[in-house]
Design an enzyme around this catalytic site. Structure first.
Site: not given
Lengths: 593, 367
Positions: A302, A345, A358
């Site tokens: 991420s 989300h 997300c």
């Protein structure tokens, strides 16, 4: 003809001088062959941290040598000597045989680094041991055991291939050279220049008078950019884990910390490792010999969303207000790509998507960008190419493209793979140092600096030889507006109630950052041989990259913990404590800030 | 074609001197190579005999034809040698960090040795046409300078500083011999004083080291300085009569560096003493004086300059080598003509002597 006569007259006069006038003395010198050479080793340069704390020192060590010409009868002398230095005389004779007949007047090294008791025993029986010489030599000593071992490196005896190469001309058999790390990179600076003396010895090889001496020139001292206090803090935090911590000054590229765990004891390398010691280092599944900060490759996970966000914003695919609805999954063809948050989300914009990491948001950005456009941005952010740090074996990393896959794997690109890539999984690979350079560029507003580990070189007397200059690698491919948005997202990661790294928040310090959890899809099969860590090897790697203070960053950090599961739970706190230690420490105010 | 006077004017003295030097060389070389520890050096001794015989053959070849042919073919010879030098830089063998040798079948040759003769021939050819009684001006010197600098640069590139300097010395001596105009000479000297410090920057580390060591041997008593000191001990310890053949202790114990090539004189001086060394110097002096006599007696410019060049080549080599081993000059790799081991050097010197004989024999043929 006159000139020729004059020239020959000159030669004759010289000949007469040498052979007739000086002849007697020179004949005496040649008869005893009593002139010996003793080399004086140059003390190797020392290493200091950025604040002048000594990291690598030289300590005196005593080596036992023998000069065959003086050691008559050789066999008897060796027999006696072998008792004192506790080496079988057979082994000693083997060492001597290698040099036999070549240079009978040159010392042959028999044993390095004898202890004080042995030294005393030999010195007392000096006249019983003709030709035996104890040499005092500076010996490398790494002050902080196991600390910064990968960065500093270690020394080893020069090997035959190096001896023959041009780079190492002027080195001798048995000499120590830097094998890894700084010791290797700056070998030339550290080495200094050997001196020596010509001495006249008596029949037992004891020095009677010194004819000529040339002092050794000590090597230059290195002042590193490392902050030893911070380095040791990082190492304490990594203790028991496998992973790396790297930190740098975003405004200069000075590397403040480079810790890789597990580590090894460099001093053991100087005395020579036993086979068992070496094997246990090499077979350790946590790879202690590898500098994980620059040599190990991990999927950036991420933390890569920074790149995807920049690409999406710059290409106009999204803007600050674009929202995507995250239901916890994203359908692509007949495949379902899940968000890490199964419940979804909801509607998120880019800032929230970064803050809450997300996946669905970035799947859609990536899908619209296509892999090659994304790859262009990743490369422009410094991924997939070496940072050029002054250390050996830096890994390059990998930024996948369609062409790359066709070339390397012979398969065409699948659309779904783009989705994995856009959240930093899939074929993506990066070193912690690359992620650090990227993070610190985000921190300083877009300039990527080449990581520097050397601040300055000074002579042993303290005169400045060279000062390192910061070098710019490039600019992030992002405009002011984009940078602002990304920085806002990274700030919310730590400081928003819903951010993924609330745990990193510290009162009084404004930290920004990004977590990452790198899936370990397929470990090498042979790792299963180790029973205990087996379960662990399936856990994902934990990432955290960040900087502080957010508005005027003084430090950027990248942390990777192998199989640490979540970026927020293991890597984040380490980064937090490193930042805390650095910013709360009493430090002299630097003028150029 | 064959003239009885060819035999009549044959320079027996020159031949004798060359033969004597070769013989001394072989005798000393035998001591130098057998005194060492390993047997493989003995091959060097046999090889040198082969080279010496080859040298004699080449010498005969070079005095059989009329030396005027050299004038005609000067440019071709020069070009071939330059091409060989370029080949060395491309295909040459690396030995001890420099490329000097070219492997041709079973033998290796050192083109930088042969190029000395080529430079002498081409300069003799050039000066015999353009020299005048007023002396050469700076403009006249441009061509000879170019002719010298090309091989010089190629040899420096190998790098072989000793031979390169020798080429330069040769060319300079020949140029001064044919006379330079006074003012131009002053300019040249001025220019040289300025450029020498510049050359310093282009020298390799070890070359600088050697010069520094020469200027101050105490600087490096372990490296080159050590060699000089050991060489001086060897020479000095020979005293007046020497230690006797095959009895040089410095030689036997391998204290001498390069004892069969550059430092062979140390072996001779140690074993034969002042007497032997002086004898060697006298033979050289005789050889050189013969060479100069031939140069002066020759009645055409080409022959005169050619002979002067060859003689001066032998002179400089002997002078530099002897000076070097006695610590009068920096350690540069210049062999002692006809004494040091080395095929290319022997062949080159023999070619030179062949040419000298050639000129000497044909001096009556001038119109």
């Amino acid at each position: 003809m006159i000139w020729v006569l004059a020239a020959f007259f000159l030669l004759t006069v010289r000949l007469f001088y040498l052979q007739v006038i000086e002849g007697e003395e020179l004949r005496r010198l040649s008869k005893n062959n009593c002139i010996r050479l003793q080399s004086i080793d140059a003390p190797r340069g020392l290493c200091f941290d950025r604040n002048g704390v000594l990291l690598v020192d030289n300590r005196p060590a005593f080596d036992v040598n023998i000069i065959l010409r003086d050691a008559v009868p050789v066999a008897e002398t060796i027999d006696k000597l072998s008792k004192y230095i506790k080496v079988p005389s057979k082994e000693l004779m083997e060492k001597i045989d290698r040099y036999k007949g070549l240079f009978s007047y040159k010392p042959i090294l028999l044993k390095r680094n004898i202890d004080r008791n042995t030294l005393a025993a030999i010195e007392v029986r000096k006249f019983d041991l003709p030709g035996v010489i104890v040499d005092v030599k500076p010996r490398r000593y790494y002050i902080n055991k196991q600390s910064a071992s990968h960065l500093l490196g270690y020394l080893g005896e020069i090997n035959s291939r190096q001896l023959q190469s041009k780079k190492y001309s002027g080195y001798r058999v048995g000499e120590f050279v830097g094998k890894v790390g700084i010791e290797k990179t700056y070998e030339e600076c550290l080495r200094g220049k050997r001196g020596g003396r010509q001495v006249e010895v008596n029949s037992t090889g004891q020095v009677r008078r010194i004819l000529k001496t040339v002092g050794a020139q000590p090597g230059h001292n290195l002042f590193l950019t490392i902050d030893q206090v911070l380095q040791q803090k990082a190492e304490t935090l990594l203790n028991g884990l496998a992973g790396a911590v790297v930190a740098m000054e975003p405004s200069t590229g000075h590397v403040l910390v480079m810790a890789s765990s597990p580590s090894f004891d460099q001093n053991a390398f100087i005395s020579g490792l036993s086979h068992e010691q070496w094997n246990s280092l090499v077979s350790n599944p946590f790879r202690p010999m590898e500098n994980k900060a620059v040599q190990a490759l991990y999927p950036p996970a991420s933390t890569y969303k920074i790149v995807t966000a920049i690409a999406g914003l710059e290409e106009g695919i999204i803007d600050e207000n674009t929202t995507f609805d995250c239901l916890g999954y994203h359908k692509y063809g007949d495949r379902v790509f899940r968000c890490w948050k199964r419940t979804g989300h909801g509607k998120v914009n880019v800032v929230r998507a970064l803050a809450e990491s997300c996946d669905v948001f970035f799947y859609q950005v990536g899908q619209k960008l296509g892999v090659d456009r994304l790859a262009w941005y990743a490369k422009a952010c410094g991924l997939g190419s070496r940072t050029g740090i002054d250390l050996d074996h830096e890994a390059r990393g990998l930024v996948p493209t369609k062409a790359w896959k066709r070339r390397r794997l012979g398969m065409s690109w699948q659309g779904g793979e783009t989705l994995s890539v856009s959240i930093g999984q899939g074929y993506n690979l990066a070193t912690p140092l690359q992620m650090l350079v990227l993070t610190s560029a985000v921190a300083n507003g877009g300039t990527m600096y080449r990581p520097l580990i050397l601040k300055s070189i000074k002579t042993a007397e303290g005169l400045l030889v060279r000062k390192s200059k910061s070098r710019i690698l490039g600019k992030l491919p992002a405009g002011k507006k984009t940078m602002e948005i990304v920085r806002k997202g990274l700030w919310q990661v730590v400081n928003n109630r819903r951010g993924t790294a609330g745990i990193v928040h510290v009162d009084g310090i404004d930290i920004s950052g990004k977590t990452g959890t790198a899936q370990v899809v397929s470990r090498k099969k042979n790792d299963t041989a180790n029973k205990k860590p087996k379960a662990n090897f399936l856990k994902p790697h934990a990432w955290f990259v960040g900087y502080a203070p957010s508005d005027a960053p003084e430090i950027a950090v990248a942390v990777i913990v192998e199989h640490g599961e979540h970026g927020s739970s293991t890597a984040g706190p380490i980064a937090r404590d490193v930042i805390k230690t650095y910013l709360q420490k009493e430090r002299p105010v630097t003028a150029n800030r | 074609m064959f003239d009885r006077r060819l035999v009549q004017y044959f320079d027996w003295g020159l031949l004798g001197a060359a033969f004597l030097l070769g013989l001394i060389g072989l005798i000393v070389l035998y001591s130098a190579v057998t005194a060492g520890t390993s047997n493989q050096h003995n091959i060097l001794y046999l090889k040198q005999i082969v080279w010496f015989c080859g040298g004699l053959t080449v010498m005969v070849v070079f005095f059989l034809f009329n030396y005027k042919i050299l004038d005609r073919w000067g440019v071709v010879i020069y070009l071939i040698c330059i091409i060989l030098l370029v080949c060395v830089l491309i295909f040459g063998k690396y030995v001890g960090g420099s490329r000097r040798w070219l492997a041709v079948g079973p033998v290796t040759i050192q083109p930088s040795e042969l190029v000395k003769i080529a430079v002498i021939i081409i300069l003799a050819r050039h000066y015999s046409r353009y020299a005048n009684t007023n002396g050469l001006t700076l403009i006249d010197l441009i061509t000879p300078m170019a002719l010298t600098v090309i091989p010089f640069a190629l040899i420096v590139k190998q790098p072989d500083l000793g031979t390169a300097m020798l080429v330069l010395l040769l060319a300079a001596s020949m140029t001064i011999f044919v006379k330079i105009e006074k003012r131009s000479f002053a300019y040249l000297m001025g220019g040289a004083t300025i450029t020498f410090p510049l050359i310093w920057f282009f020298l390799k580390g070890y070359q600088k080291q050697r010069i520094m060591t020469f200027l101050n041997p105490d600087r490096d008593p372990l490296g080159a300085g050590y060699h000089i000191i050991q060489s001086k001990i060897a020479i000095g310890s020979g005293m007046i009569l020497g230690k006797g053949y095959l009895k040089g202790t410095q030689n036997i114990l391998s204290f001498l560096p390069e004892q069969h090539t550059d430092f062979i004189l140390s072996v001779l001086a140690e074993e034969w003493g002042f007497t032997g060394s002086l004898f060697l110097l006298i033979v050289y002096l005789f050889l050189i004086s013969r060479g100069l006599t031939i140069a002066y007696k020759c009645r055409d410019n080409f022959g005169t300059i050619l002979c002067f060049g060859i003689t001066v080549m032998i002179f400089w080599q002997a002078f530099i080598n002897v000076g070097m081993v006695m610590g009068l000059m920096p350690v540069v790799g210049v062999p002692l003509p006809l004494i040091s081991y080395g095929g290319s050097s022997v062949i080159t010197t023999m070619v030179g002597i062949g040419i000298l004989m050639n000129v000497s024999m044909r001096r009556f043929m001038m119109e």
